[in-house]
Design an enzyme around this catalytic site. Sequence first.
Site, short mmCIF file in Angstrom:
data_model
loop_
_atom_site.label_atom_id
_atom_site.label_comp_id
_atom_site.label_asym_id
_atom_site.label_seq_id
_atom_site.Cartn_x
_atom_site.Cartn_y
_atom_site.Cartn_z
N ARG A 62 0.83 -1.21 0.00
CA ARG A 62 0.00 0.00 0.00
C ARG A 62 0.87 1.27 0.00
O ARG A 62 0.44 2.32 -0.50
CB ARG A 62 -0.91 0.02 1.22
N ASP A 66 -16.88 9.17 5.61
CA ASP A 66 -15.75 8.26 5.61
C ASP A 66 -14.54 9.00 6.15
O ASP A 66 -14.51 10.23 6.17
CB ASP A 66 -15.45 7.77 4.18
C1 SAM Z 1 -14.56 -1.94 3.14
S1 SAM Z 1 -15.10 -0.28 3.07
C2 SAM Z 1 -16.83 -0.48 3.29
C3 SAM Z 1 -17.64 0.37 2.34
C4 SAM Z 1 -19.14 0.15 2.41
N1 SAM Z 1 -19.66 0.41 3.72
C5 SAM Z 1 -19.50 -1.25 1.98
O1 SAM Z 1 -19.88 -2.06 2.80
O2 SAM Z 1 -19.41 -1.54 0.78
C6 SAM Z 1 -14.53 0.35 4.64
C7 SAM Z 1 -14.46 1.86 4.70
O3 SAM Z 1 -14.28 2.24 6.07
C8 SAM Z 1 -13.48 3.41 6.09
N2 SAM Z 1 -12.89 3.54 7.44
C9 SAM Z 1 -11.91 2.82 8.01
N3 SAM Z 1 -11.64 3.26 9.25
C10 SAM Z 1 -12.48 4.29 9.47
C11 SAM Z 1 -12.71 5.16 10.58
N4 SAM Z 1 -11.99 5.07 11.70
N5 SAM Z 1 -13.66 6.12 10.46
C12 SAM Z 1 -14.39 6.24 9.33
N6 SAM Z 1 -14.23 5.44 8.25
C13 SAM Z 1 -13.28 4.48 8.32
C14 SAM Z 1 -12.47 3.19 4.99
O4 SAM Z 1 -11.91 4.40 4.54
C15 SAM Z 1 -13.31 2.47 3.93
O5 SAM Z 1 -13.77 3.35 2.94
#
Ligand code: SAM
Length: 286
Positions: free
Chosen positions: A34, A141
Amino acid sequence: MTISAEAFRFVAELVRAESAIVLDAGKEYLVESRLSPLARAAGAPDVNAYVGDVAKRRTPTALAAVVEALTTNETSWFRDADPFATLQNRILPTLAAARGGQRIRVWCAACSSGQEPYSVAITALETPQLAGTSVEVIGTDLSQEMLARARAAEYSQLEINRGLPAATLVKHFERSGIGWRVRPSVAATVSFRPLNLIRPFPAMGRFDVIFLRNVLIYFDAQTKRDILTRVRKVLAPDGVLFLGAAEMLTGIDDGWERLSGERSSIYRVRSDADAEARTPLRTGAA
Ligand SMILES: C[S@@+](CC[C@H](N)C(=O)[O-])C[C@H]1O[C@@H](n2cnc3c(N)ncnc32)[C@H](O)[C@@H]1O
């Protein structure tokens, strides 16, 4: 090249402190792959040198870039299908009846590049019982890069192919170069803002539906519990929480109960017997 133990430790601690994402031993390869593009873009000879430089300078932009690079942004349209069918056939009609024309508010709490909130907005537009009821969808996000993509509302054919039915594409998207853009009729109901789930939530009002899908999996049990406690406070008493397909709250937070008769992980706030009578959504054991 293999990332040094020192560089890995710095990145793991930074990412944990800033996002709560846990990078256990064994994730060295992930960190290295990454961060390699960032190292190249910065003109660093390798990832170790790049991390060393970030650690020395500690500029907010460089630190944030490292954290963002370690988020996993995997998403797709109408992900897992079932939750969106339940939203359309059960949740939204019930809420529409209960709200008597008042606006329904949905929060997608880790919305990545926007497919989830736009899928919710399209589902709402396709729910006949919502005629005359406006729906507001807020996507948040941690990743500024993902939020910029979500706001742009433009998707490649490859991204469109991941879960978007042809009829929905024709109806709710327009051509944009070689890709597609969400039509203004959908985009107008969705807004995006940055929000880190581990920090106190900004004032956003109360939500009727919260999507917290496929994000808790990255956190430890205490962080999950803390987030869920705060999520409970911004969810309407008869509101519902959608989790990812394989995510469950059993043993993590007893303040929730799973909706009965659903294959998807959908929860509402557990309260007492009189709350059962208050709400039109029946629940059952997880
Ligand atoms: C795997 S994606 C899930 C997207 C969507 N909810 C789905 O299920 O398709 C996880 C997302 O969580 C966000 N994320 C990770 N840690 C986070 C945090 N502490 N606060 C807010 N968002 C976070 C990441 O940037 C990423 O876009």
